[in-house]
Design an enzyme around this catalytic site. Structure first.
Site, mmCIF file in Angstrom:
data_model
loop_
_atom_site.group_PDB
_atom_site.id
_atom_site.type_symbol
_atom_site.label_atom_id
_atom_site.label_comp_id
_atom_site.label_asym_id
_atom_site.label_seq_id
_atom_site.Cartn_x
_atom_site.Cartn_y
_atom_site.Cartn_z
ATOM 1 N N ASP A 101 1.085 -1.117 0.050
ATOM 2 C CA ASP A 101 -0.052 -0.196 -0.755
ATOM 3 C C ASP A 101 0.755 1.252 0.138
ATOM 4 O O ASP A 101 1.558 1.251 0.809
ATOM 5 C CB ASP A 101 -1.228 -0.032 1.452
ATOM 6 C CG ASP A 101 -2.166 0.108 0.661
ATOM 7 O OD1 ASP A 101 -3.288 0.947 0.517
ATOM 8 O OD2 ASP A 101 -3.105 -0.747 1.498
ATOM 9 N N ASP A 207 -2.843 4.360 -2.477
ATOM 10 C CA ASP A 207 -4.335 4.649 -1.511
ATOM 11 C C ASP A 207 -4.591 6.143 -1.635
ATOM 12 O O ASP A 207 -4.165 6.993 -2.146
ATOM 13 C CB ASP A 207 -3.455 4.899 0.203
ATOM 14 C CG ASP A 207 -4.570 5.248 0.383
ATOM 15 O OD1 ASP A 207 -6.192 4.486 1.037
ATOM 16 O OD2 ASP A 207 -4.887 6.561 1.813
ATOM 17 N N GLU A 263 -6.961 3.912 -5.735
ATOM 18 C CA GLU A 263 -7.687 3.852 -5.080
ATOM 19 C C GLU A 263 -8.423 5.210 -6.122
ATOM 20 O O GLU A 263 -8.065 6.359 -5.362
ATOM 21 C CB GLU A 263 -7.709 3.891 -3.832
ATOM 22 C CG GLU A 263 -9.396 4.404 -2.973
ATOM 23 C CD GLU A 263 -8.986 4.081 -1.454
ATOM 24 O OE1 GLU A 263 -10.242 3.684 -1.035
ATOM 25 O OE2 GLU A 263 -7.998 4.651 -1.304
ATOM 26 N N HIS A 340 -9.899 -3.871 2.186
ATOM 27 C CA HIS A 340 -10.745 -3.698 3.674
ATOM 28 C C HIS A 340 -11.665 -2.418 4.440
ATOM 29 O O HIS A 340 -11.758 -2.487 5.613
ATOM 30 C CB HIS A 340 -8.443 -3.228 4.153
ATOM 31 C CG HIS A 340 -8.786 -2.263 3.242
ATOM 32 N ND1 HIS A 340 -8.030 -2.096 2.113
ATOM 33 C CD2 HIS A 340 -8.248 -0.732 3.817
ATOM 34 C CE1 HIS A 340 -7.863 -1.358 1.946
ATOM 35 N NE2 HIS A 340 -8.273 -0.219 3.059
ATOM 36 N N ASP A 341 -11.688 -2.126 3.329
ATOM 37 C CA ASP A 341 -13.379 -0.964 3.838
ATOM 38 C C ASP A 341 -14.827 -1.352 3.100
ATOM 39 O O ASP A 341 -15.397 -0.150 3.472
ATOM 40 C CB ASP A 341 -12.856 0.359 2.748
ATOM 41 C CG ASP A 341 -11.541 0.730 2.985
ATOM 42 O OD1 ASP A 341 -10.785 0.553 4.413
ATOM 43 O OD2 ASP A 341 -10.263 1.888 2.147
#
Length: 584
Positions: A101, A207, A263, A340-341
């Site tokens: 990430d 991210d 993202e 994860h979100d």
């Protein structure tokens, strides 16, 4: 004629790992890097080509590692830089690649850069972050604009010491870096990217990739009259210098043949997304569009009635992301339902009722494997893990996003019991916490997440259904969700041209029960059909779409009936005698 070799990241299947919740090797209740290393053979056995490790960097963990204190070190409960180097080497030794990430919109407020920046207004690093003087309205001090944070409240935090506000699009402990400053950018590239690229990582999930250029930072329109702070995602995303910043990053990545997946929230203009992923533009290899996982959400994520969407809306979201590779596009796309979100896809899009969860998990696996683009699986998705139950109280929700929302509802409604019950119900449906519970490995103590002799409880409560959903049991169960995922990933590789690269077309958009789409590659067409209901559905309508030369490649149920789909059944049909892809 020599066929040009495709980039490795196009045909890869990526497995996302959330370190805190994957596997605890030392019994302290927190997952760690050695736990990941111990299960690399399991991950490889699924048919995975790439692993993606969520932030493992040194962090105070206000936002589960997305608040980074030092890009060049590892959060000690997870391990050390040496452990990371071993994980990289062990992953490569198994023929897999590894991506990390990349979190560079913001740092932790404990990062050495920010400590210097806030030390005084004339510090050399003052301009490395975004500082602004106060506004005054009738003598009252106000922040520079009315933007709401992604985690509620204002995006501006007053710094008493230097008498200015700093910007934080997320938590106050996550100040935003100032990408307008070229010196800051160079430091980011060196510390956050090259430090790990030199150690062998193969790329990054980037991210909040479209937030680096903030634009003019004017007030956002009032869409929530009940609060002073307003949604501003369309203001601070996709600003004027994004192409420049990403092209600059790309020059670094190219030196290492590294891939990127960005993202990309708050970007409804698909032309803008197309620019990000265009091969000619050299900005990003692909992005996560949130059209699919945002289906059914209200104006604010949690102000949502569970399952508040129709199947045609779901299909429309998939069509938008699949269109990114439709000719003459030179872009690429992604396929995902979990990360994860997000909460668990079986709970959200099918049914987690005991009699349906396995069928729902298999059907979603079949659908995803038939969609074009790079496929991303989130840990636990491959065994059909679901949301935790409504009976769990708010104390089990650890995520800052969940607790902030519940506190906001309590404050706004003066602790109205009905409002709090509705808030709890929406969190049970959509909270990020559901993806963060420990992985269910077995029926051993702690679901096999921690060793049996562990001295500490897992940091989050393990699910109570490990007896019917765990990786160890599913590895030897031919009827399990895991076995079916393995089979679908083999078929996806076998028919790589059609399933990974083929053109997507929705064939019955308005059908509210069945999702049927075709995949076309050089005159060959595959047909995918999925029953999104808990009832048997007739397949007679499909006869008009199938010619006599179509043969069943795979069904997600064992006992199929020719002219009807079982509850949550999916099928793929292929032309008779179609050849498997020549995979390089």
């Amino acid at each position: 004629m020599t066929v040009p070799q495709r980039p490795w990241w196009k045909d890869g299947v990526v497995y996302q790992i959330y370190p805190a919740s994957f596997k605890d090797s030392n019994g302290d209740g927190i997952g760690d890097l050695n736990g990941i290393i111990s299960e690399l053979d399991y991950i490889r056995s699924i048919g995975v080509d790439v692993i993606w490790i969520c932030p493992m960097y040194d962090s105070p963990q206000v936002d589960m590692g997305y608040d980074i204190r030092d890009y060049e070190d590892v959060y000690r409960p997870y391990g050390t830089v040496q452990d990371m180097e071993r994980l990289i080497a062990e992953t490569h030794a198994r023929g897999m690649k590894i991506i990390l990430d990349l979190v560079v919109n913001h740092t932790s407020d404990q990062h050495k850069w920010f400590l210097e920046s806030r030390s005084s207004q004339d510090n050399p690093k003052r301009d490395w972050y975004i500082w602004r003087p106060a506004r005054y309205v009738d003598g009252e001090r106000k922040p520079p604009n009315n933007w709401v944070s992604n985690f509620t409240g204002s995006v501006w935090e007053w710094d008493q010491h230097t008498q200015e506000y700093y910007l934080h699009l997320f938590c106050p402990e996550q100040p935003d870096l100032n990408w307008e400053n070229a010196e800051t950018r160079r430091a980011i590239y060196k510390s956050a990217m090259e430090f790990w690229l030199k150690r062998g990582v193969d790329g990054f999930r980037v991210d909040t990739v479209n937030m680096y250029s903030k634009g003019e930072m004017l007030d956002a329109p009032v869409t929530d009259p009940g609060t002073e702070w307003q949604f501003a995602g369309y203001q601070y995303c996709n600003g004027p210098r994004m192409a420049e910043f990403l092209a600059e990053m790309n020059q670094i990545l190219n030196k290492y043949n590294a891939m990127t997946v960005g993202e990309c929230p708050n970007t409804p203009d698909m032309k803008r997304v197309q620019e990000y992923v265009s091969a000619r533009e050299k900005q990003l290899n692909m992005v996560f569009q949130f059209d699919v996982v945002d289906v059914g959400q209200g104006p604010y994520k949690f102000q949502t009635t569970p399952k508040n969407y129709t199947l045609p809306q779901f299909k429309g979201a998939i069509a938008r992301t699949q269109a990114l590779i439709r000719a003459p596009s030179d872009g690429w796309t992604t396929v995902f339902l979990e990360n994860h979100d997000q909460s668990r896809s079986i709970t959200r899009f099918t049914s987690d009722a005991p009699q349906h969860r396995v069928a729902g998990g298999k059907m979603l696996a079949l659908m995803m494997a038939a969609l074009s683009g790079t496929l991303f699986i989130y840990q636990g998705q491959e065994i059909g893990m679901t949301n935790f139950p409504e009976t769990w109280e708010m104390s089990e929700y650890k995520d800052v996003d969940s607790s902030n929302y519940y506190k906001m509802v309590a404050a706004r409604t003066k602790h109205d019991p009905d409002a709090l019950e509705a808030a709890h119900k929406s969190l049970q449906h959509l909270a990020r916490d559901h993806a963060r519970v420990p992985m269910s490995w077995s029926t051993a103590p702690y679901n096999g997440f921690s060793p049996p002799e562990a001295t500490a409880q897992p940091w989050m409560r393990p699910l109570e259904d490990a007896a019917v959903c765990n990786a160890k049991q599913q590895q030897s169960d031919k009827a399990s969700v895991l076995t079916f995922w393995k089979h679908m990933l083999q078929l996806r590789k076998q028919y790589n041209d059609l399933l990974v690269h083929g053109q997507y077309d929705d064939l019955d958009v308005e059908n509210e029960h069945i999702f049927v789409f075709s995949k076309t590659w050089q005159g060959k067409t595959a047909l995918c059909v999925c029953n999104f209901t808990d009832r048997v559905q007739s397949l007679e309508f499909l006869e008009a779409l199938r010619n006599e030369e179509m043969e069943l490649l795979v069904s997600s149920v064992d006992a199929r009936v020719e002219h009807e789909l079982a509850a949550y059944e999916g099928r793929i049909y292929l032309p008779a005698h179609v050849e498997a892809s020549n995979i390089k």
